[in-house]
Enzyme design. Structure first.
Site, PDB file in Angstrom:
ATOM      1  N   PHE A 856       0.808  -1.213   0.000  1.00 50.38           N
ATOM      2  CA  PHE A 856       0.000   0.000   0.000  1.00 50.38           C
ATOM      3  C   PHE A 856       0.846   1.270   0.000  1.00 50.38           C
ATOM      4  O   PHE A 856       0.323   2.357   0.133  1.00 50.38           O
ATOM      5  CB  PHE A 856      -0.936   0.036   1.218  1.00 50.38           C
ATOM      6  CG  PHE A 856      -0.192  -0.040   2.534  1.00 50.38           C
ATOM      7  CD1 PHE A 856       0.252   1.119   3.156  1.00 50.38           C
ATOM      8  CD2 PHE A 856       0.052  -1.261   3.136  1.00 50.38           C
ATOM      9  CE1 PHE A 856       0.923   1.052   4.357  1.00 50.38           C
ATOM     10  CE2 PHE A 856       0.730  -1.326   4.334  1.00 50.38           C
ATOM     11  CZ  PHE A 856       1.163  -0.166   4.953  1.00 50.38           C
ATOM     12  N   ASP A1037      14.552  -5.529  14.114  1.00 56.27           N
ATOM     13  CA  ASP A1037      14.931  -6.101  12.818  1.00 56.27           C
ATOM     14  C   ASP A1037      16.275  -5.539  12.393  1.00 56.27           C
ATOM     15  O   ASP A1037      16.452  -5.080  11.265  1.00 56.27           O
ATOM     16  CB  ASP A1037      13.857  -5.787  11.771  1.00 56.27           C
ATOM     17  CG  ASP A1037      14.037  -6.646  10.512  1.00 56.27           C
ATOM     18  OD1 ASP A1037      14.846  -7.594  10.543  1.00 56.27           O
ATOM     19  OD2 ASP A1037      13.372  -6.356   9.504  1.00 56.27           O
TER      20      ASP A1037
END
Length: 1363
Positions: A856, A1037
């Site tokens: 998106f 991460d």
């Protein structure tokens, strides 16, 4: 004209006709229905001749040459010309029809192509000769004058209507009959007669007999004429313009030989109508004859326009002259541009024409205007001529035309743009050529030109001899204005300039009513002499200014110094030094002014000028000192060994300018202080002091030059020592904390060359030493209590200043914010957005290629104009939503923008630059652009050029040192912000701009990759993570793919959820509905879903492995399944890469400790890696690494079996023993025994832990899985969702599970829904200097720990693509 000349003229005309025929008239001629050369009819008969051809046709016949008659009857005859039907080969047809013909219709009938000028029989025309026989009137000629000249023979035009008659030519005295030799007869032309037979004739007449009747022609009056025509002119010479109804008058004049005869013939439109009248005139002059024919037509009409031809013929010569007559229906004015509405000229042109295309009749009145002001002088309406063009000539010129009688008016405007070659104004004024060393200097060039110069180019060259030339127009200009003929000019940049450049800016400024281009070159530190020049260019020229930048240590190149610097004392040695720069000055001289000559006889002071200083001064002998090697100045010293009061006065140093030969002077007034004996202004007095009190005694002295003040106690010299202080040039004696032994007799002795003076006093001490000790105890106690209360107040104050939830600062990475009190969504609502600071106009943002896109969102490379508050264009990255994004996604991106603002900037984090949030377009977040892509791909590309110990440039070493020293300096300064290193690094680069504008020293694709680079990258990542940890932000991460490399070897931490689809990323393994980067996750994160700063430290260890394996994927060849996770929890670790040094191996091992508390903090890692980076010693590390590598296969690999409980620290050890580093296991020169968890021992040395198992030594059980898109990894192995569920349930407590971080505990009930936050990272590649992006994102599920930042359920985080 001579007969030979006439013959040449005829030949020339014939050749012209033949040339025209060859060039274009080789065509099919028209044809007549009468094919005979001559045709005979009787009077009263009708004549019909048809003509056909391939082009439009026209007829001429006797008395009607070149008259166009189409489909109508003539006013005099009944002849008609009309169209007829053509054929396929000859589509055009004209019929000539004459009804009721008569004898005068006899003659030649011509049919010709109408629109072809050349009438060539058999090519463009066809003809026949028609005889209309009239037996009553065989002769058809009119009375005429026959001009007899010097030709051999001539034709007597006795024209007949009946062919074949016998003709006799009679004069008053003789008759001639055709004999076929000298006298010839032609039915079409008449009789040809030798000229000598006609000279005595007065008249001529032809005679014939038809039947029984004689017929005589009209008389020909014989006139003997001259032979030569000189010239012919038709007035007016130019074309003539008339209005309908006006009168046309044309004068055709011939200049001929005296007493010559000329026959005039006019050819013009409407000749057949015979409306024109022409009157011959003759004027005999002494040497020649003027003959004229005046043609007049009254009430001209449109039918009278066309060419008018006058032909003069004397039988030998034939002159023709023509003009064009234009007949206008009504008055008019028509004007238009000839070369366009805008004309250009250059200042200095001799003249310029402003032409217009004008057509008007009658000629109108006119006036030229410039900028609405009338232009004086005589001018032409067709063009305005301006002479000596200057810049003031530019403007709008208007031509006004008017015809008052007809009420007509027209205006036309032209703009004249005068281009001015650029000129630098500083050349007009003298500028200094001498500059003080280490001074800050500004060189300015102000240029003006039209068009305006867009920029100013600066160049420099070393200070070496260079051939010069003088400009012709400025011959007297000084040498510095000559332009060097050198080819070694270099462009001035902020990096490689010989003198450090602080700034180089150009802008447009309105000066003296003009827009001028101003450029300033600011030299930060003038160190080296050089030559600078500025160059300005526009389309019509250029200008240059040469600046001789001579650096000297002497202010202004000429100065006077004195020793001593203050007013000398009588008897002292004085030296006055005159220092002058050798480059500028020569002939140094010392003078002393004569006071008696400085006033005139009336006592008025005289004007003292350096040029006449020798008239008022006495030259002095001085010593020219030898200059030191390399010195560029001369010193002339005036020495006065023992100065006396009579030496007081003005001393002048004179120098001469080498170029201008002008003399310059500096004056120094020497004031001599008279020596006098010292005297005391106050005597010492006896004192009584208590023990431990302070004692102060003063010995104030008056008089000049007091070289010595000495104190004695009990006749013993008193010197400055602990507790005894001598100040104010020994005039004040102070004793702190008096003791009993300080009692005694004190003497102050003051001496100089004129004598000595003394003063003495007694000091008595009373009291006991014990009292002093009690006072000390009281003071110390009071101090301790004060410090305690100060610390208490400080703690209270800091607690009150703790930021509220509305002031929460957090990272823009994959961060977790603490929702313990307020959910994340509410926290973001509290954060503000300052549009005045961060809003950036969309129109100044030019979007380029898409760097990455996801489900998106997308990230686009863009050019931002003026985002750094300047005029430059910078490359940035722009995050934006895709079309059709939902409102929640829009709010998520806006929330991330607010978080980015509140977290602040850091050198090793991708920073926010601006945003576009206004409702007239999409929401866009602007961040830094990192041109080298992510670190993982960069290391892979650079494997082939890896050179561990390549020499780094001094600039790179300076940057490395600045990073480490800056980090340590911030650590030493409590409260210093992490922005300090960011700002300090930029300032070290010589710029105060933002991080994206840091100028890179070299292209990283071209320089080799070294071991020092790898350590530097590791240090910077640790520095950035330390910054995030200080903001209580957890990355979750941390991997090489999420580290970007920017200019100047700067790495920046990022994580781009908006631009990554982790469902397609092999580094993320599905666990239930989430995808997780298992290879980088700590065991507590895999099994307990606990994310803390300590779990980021584990990921940092994996990142180190990636860096020192040059971008390899962790756990090579290992299947990511349940067995992998279990063995990871049991203590099995990766083997260190071959490039890792022992120090790096130990850092990895510490980061991978099973106990999160035993892992080092990022602040410890920053200090360790900083010392490692700063210490150097790479060759020794390499030898140690090679020695370890030989035994790694069987012994310690730097990654041994480490039990989560292998490290035991007792409470006693923790309390009693200071922390110490196991220096036997880590190189002390790198670590300096800095302690961090996992490698500490308290009191005694802890033996090393048992050897760590590695995946390489203990291969995993082979397991075959079917790879799917849901759980694939980069190793090709997957962990099924069912195995994860089983693994998770096996290690989860029955009722709840514990999430522990440092000093925290949280119980989460079973079945509690896991809050989810979006996860993303960029995948970039760089090759050959280009950056490739493979950006993806996805979702993960995780709970959070107390004290750290966790998103609430459904919270979405975004970050930049590639930044």
């Amino acid at each position: 004209m001579q007969p030979g000349a006439a013959l040449n003229l005829r030949l020339w005309l014939c050749l012209g006709l033949l040339q025209g025929l060859a060039n274009g008239y080789s065509m099919t001629p028209p044809t007549l229905n009468i094919t005979e050369d001559s045709y005979v009819i009787d009077t009263g008969d009708s004549l019909s001749i048809s003509c056909r051809g391939q082009h439009p046709l026209e007829w001429t016949w006797p008395g009607a040459q070149e008259v166009l008659t189409t489909g109508g009857k003539d006013s005099e005859d009944t002849r008609v010309v009309h169209d007829c039907e053509g054929t396929e080969a000859r589509p055009y047809c004209k019929v000539l029809l004459l009804a009721q013909t008569h004898a005068n219709n006899t003659g030649s009938y011509h049919c010709y192509y109408k629109y072809i000028k050349a009438r060539i029989e058999g090519t463009t025309a066809a003809s026949t000769y028609v005889f209309v026989r009239d037996f009553k009137h065989p002769f058809i000629n009119k009375p005429d004058t026959l001009l007899v000249n010097r030709k051999d023979s001539m034709w007597v035009p006795c024209l007949v209507s009946i062919p074949g008659l016998n003709i006799t030519l009679r004069s008053q005295s003789s008759a001639l009959h055709p004999d076929g030799q000298e006298v010839l007869w032609d039915d079409r032309r008449g009789m040809r007669v030798p000229t000598q037979l006609l000279r005595d004739a007065l008249y001529l007449q032809c005679e014939t007999t038809w039947g029984d009747q004689n017929f005589l022609s009209n008389l020909f009056v014989v006139h003997i004429t001259g032979n030569e025509l000189y010239d012919i002119q038709l007035y007016p010479k130019k074309s003539m313009e008339l209005l309908v109804g006006e009168k046309l008058v044309l004068n055709c004049t011939v200049w001929a030989e005296f007493d010559s005869g000329v026959t005039f013939d006019w050819d013009y439109p409407g000749k057949q109508a015979e409306r024109a009248k022409w009157v011959p005139e003759r004027r005999s002059q002494q040497t020649h004859t003027e003959l004229s024919s005046i043609l007049t037509i009254h009430n001209v009409s449109q039918n009278d326009l066309g060419p008018y031809v006058c032909e003069a013929n004397n039988g030998i010569q034939r002159f023709r002259e023509s003009t064009e007559v234009i007949v206008h229906e009504k008055p008019f004015i028509s004007v238009e541009w000839l070369k366009g509405p805008v004309l250009e000229a250059t200042a200095g042109d001799e003249l310029v024409k402003l032409p217009v295309k004008l057509a008007a009749y009658p000629p109108p009145e006119f006036q030229w205007y410039k900028d609405r002001k009338a232009v004086t002088g005589r001018h032409n309406p067709h063009a305005l001529v301006l002479k000596e063009v200057t810049e003031a000539s530019a403007g709008v010129y208007t031509l006004a035309l008017w015809n008052s009688a007809a009420g007509l008016r027209q205006n036309i405007s032209l703009e004249l743009v005068v281009n001015v070659p650029p000129h630098i104004h500083e050349k007009e004024a003298s500028s200094p050529s001498i500059y003080s060393r280490h001074s800050r200097q500004t060189l300015t060039c102000t240029a003006y030109g039209v068009p305006q110069p867009l920029s100013v180019q600066w160049h420099w060259r070393p200070w070496t001899p260079c051939k010069t030339f003088a400009q012709r127009s400025l011959r007297r200009r000084q040498q510095r204005d000559g332009m060097p003929q050198c080819r070694d000019w270099k462009e001035v940049t902020t990096q490689d300039a010989v003198n450090p450049i602080e700034s180089l800016d150009s802008w447009t400024e309105f000066v003296e009513g003009k827009n001028k281009t101003v450029s300033k070159l600011v030299i930060q530190d003038a160190n080296v002499s050089a030559m600078y020049k500025c160059v300005v260019v526009n389309k019509v020229g250029q200008d240059e200014r040469l600046i001789y930048f001579y650096v000297t240590t002497i202010p202004d190149g000429f100065s006077i110094e004195s020793e001593p610097s203050e007013d000398p004392l009588e008897g002292q040695s004085v030296r006055l030094s005159c220092r002058a720069d050798n480059y500028t000055y020569e002939h140094l001289r010392w003078y002393r002014l004569n006071l008696s000559t400085l006033h005139d006889a009336q006592g008025n002071p005289l004007l003292l000028d350096c040029k006449n200083v020798h008239l008022f001064a006495t030259p002095l002998e001085a010593n020219l000192e030898e200059a030191e090697p390399g010195a560029r100045h001369a010193t002339l010293s005036l020495n006065i060994p023992r100065v006396a009061p009579e030496d007081e006065g003005d001393y002048v140093c004179e120098v001469q300018d080498r170029r201008s030969q002008d003399k310059h002077c500096h004056k120094k007034y020497l004031s001599v202080q008279a020596l006098e004996a010292p005297r005391l202004t106050q005597n010492l007095t006896d004192l009584l002091v208590n023990v431990s009190d302070s004692l102060e005694m003063r010995c104030p002295v008056a008089g000049a030059h007091v070289p010595s003040i000495v104190w004695y106690k009990d006749e013993r010299l008193l010197e400055k020592e602990s507790g005894i202080d001598l100040a104010d040039s020994n005039q004040r004696l102070s004793i702190q904390r008096v003791r009993e032994e300080d009692a005694g007799r004190y003497l102050c002795s003051v001496c100089n060359a004129k004598g000595c003076v003394n003063s003495s006093a007694s000091v008595a001490v009373e009291g006991s030493e014990d009292k002093g000790s009690m006072e000390i105890v009281i003071l110390i106690g009071t101090g301790v209590i004060a410090v305690f209360f100060w610390v208490l107040l400080l703690l209270i104050f800091c607690n009150m200043k703790r930021p509220a939830h509305a002031d929460i600062k957090t990272g823009y990475l994959s961060i977790i914010m603490d929702p313990g009190e307020v959910p994340l969504e509410e926290q973001c609502e509290y954060l503000s957005y300052d549009a005045s600071q961060w809003e950036f106009p969309r129109e100044r943002l030019h979007l380029g290629r898409v760097l990455g896109h996801g489900a998106f969102g997308k990230v686009v490379e863009a050019s931002a104009f003026g985002i750094n508050k300047g005029s430059s264009c910078d490359t940035v990255a722009v995050k934006m939503l895709k079309e059709g994004a939902t409102a929640s996604e829009h709010r998520a991106l806006m929330s991330e923008l607010k978080i980015l603002i509140h977290i602040g900037n850091h050198l090793n984090v991708v920073n926010l630059l601006g945003a576009c949030t206004k409702p007239n377009g999409p929401l866009m977040v602007i961040v830094e652009f990192c041109k080298y892509g992510n670190l993982s791909n960069f290391l892979r590309v650079k494997r082939d050029t890896f050179n561990p110990y390549a020499e780094k440039s001094p600039e790179q070493r300076r940057r490395f040192r600045a990073m480490v020293e800056g980090a340590k300096a911030d650590r030493r300064r409590p409260g210093s912000s992490d922005r300090a290193l960011f700002t300090r690094f930029l300032m070290g680069k010589g710029s105060a701009r933002r991080a994206p504008l840091v100028q890179e020293a070299e292209d990283l694709w071209l320089s080799p990759l070294t071991m020092e680079d790898l350590v530097c990258y590791s240090f910077q990542v640790a520095r950035g993570m330390e910054f995030l940890a200080s903001r209580k932000c957890i990355h979750r991460d941390l991997a090489a793919r999420n580290i970007l490399l920017s200019e100047s070897d700067i790495v920046k931490i990022c994580d781009f959820g908006l631009a990554r689809d982790i469902y397609k990323d092999p580094d993320y393994v599905r666990k239930g509905s989430a995808r997780l980067p298992l290879k980088w996750m700590a065991p507590e994160s895999i099994f307990d879903k606990v994310y803390t700063t300590q779990s980021d430290v584990w990921s940092f260890g994996v990142l180190l492995w990636e860096i020192f394996s040059l971008g390899a994927s962790p756990y090579p060849g290992v299947q990511i399944n349940e067995e992998f996770c279990q063995r990871l929890k049991d203590g099995t670790r990766m083997r260190a890469p071959e490039l890792a040094t022992p120090a790096i191996r130990h850092i990895m091992q510490s980061c991978w400790s099973g106990d999160p508390k035993a892992r080092p903090a990022f602040s410890d890692l920053v200090e360790i890696l900083g010392d490692l980076l700063q210490g150097g010693g790479w060759q020794e590390e390499e030898e140690e690494r090679m020695a370890l590598h030989s035994s790694q296969s069987s012994e310690e690999d730097g990654f041994m079996q480490a039990s989560t409980t292998a490290l035991h620290i007792t409470e006693a050890d923790a309390d009693d023993s200071p922390p110490s580093m196991h220096c036997h296991s880590l190189a002390a020169r790198y670590y300096n025994c800095v302690s961090f968890p996992g490698r500490l021992a308290r009191g005694t040395k802890t033996p090393g832990s048992s050897r760590m198992k590695t995946f390489e030594e203990l291969p995993m059980t082979p397991t075959t899985y079917k790879a799917s898109m849901d759980n694939q990894t980069d190793s090709g192995m997957v962990l099924a969702s069912e195995e994860f569920e089983e693994l998770e349930s096996r290690h989860r407590p029955e009722g709840s599970f514990s999430c522990k971080g440092p000093g925290q505990h949280m119980d989460i009930p079973r079945g509690h829904p896991d809050p989810q936050g979006r996860r993303r990272r960029p995948t970039q590649g760089a090759q050959g200097g280009k950056v490739f992006y493979n950006n993806e994102y996805g979702e993960v599920s995780q709970p959070c720990t107390e004290g750290d930042c966790c998103p609430s359920a459904g919270s979405t985080f975004f970050a930049d693509s590639s930044y």
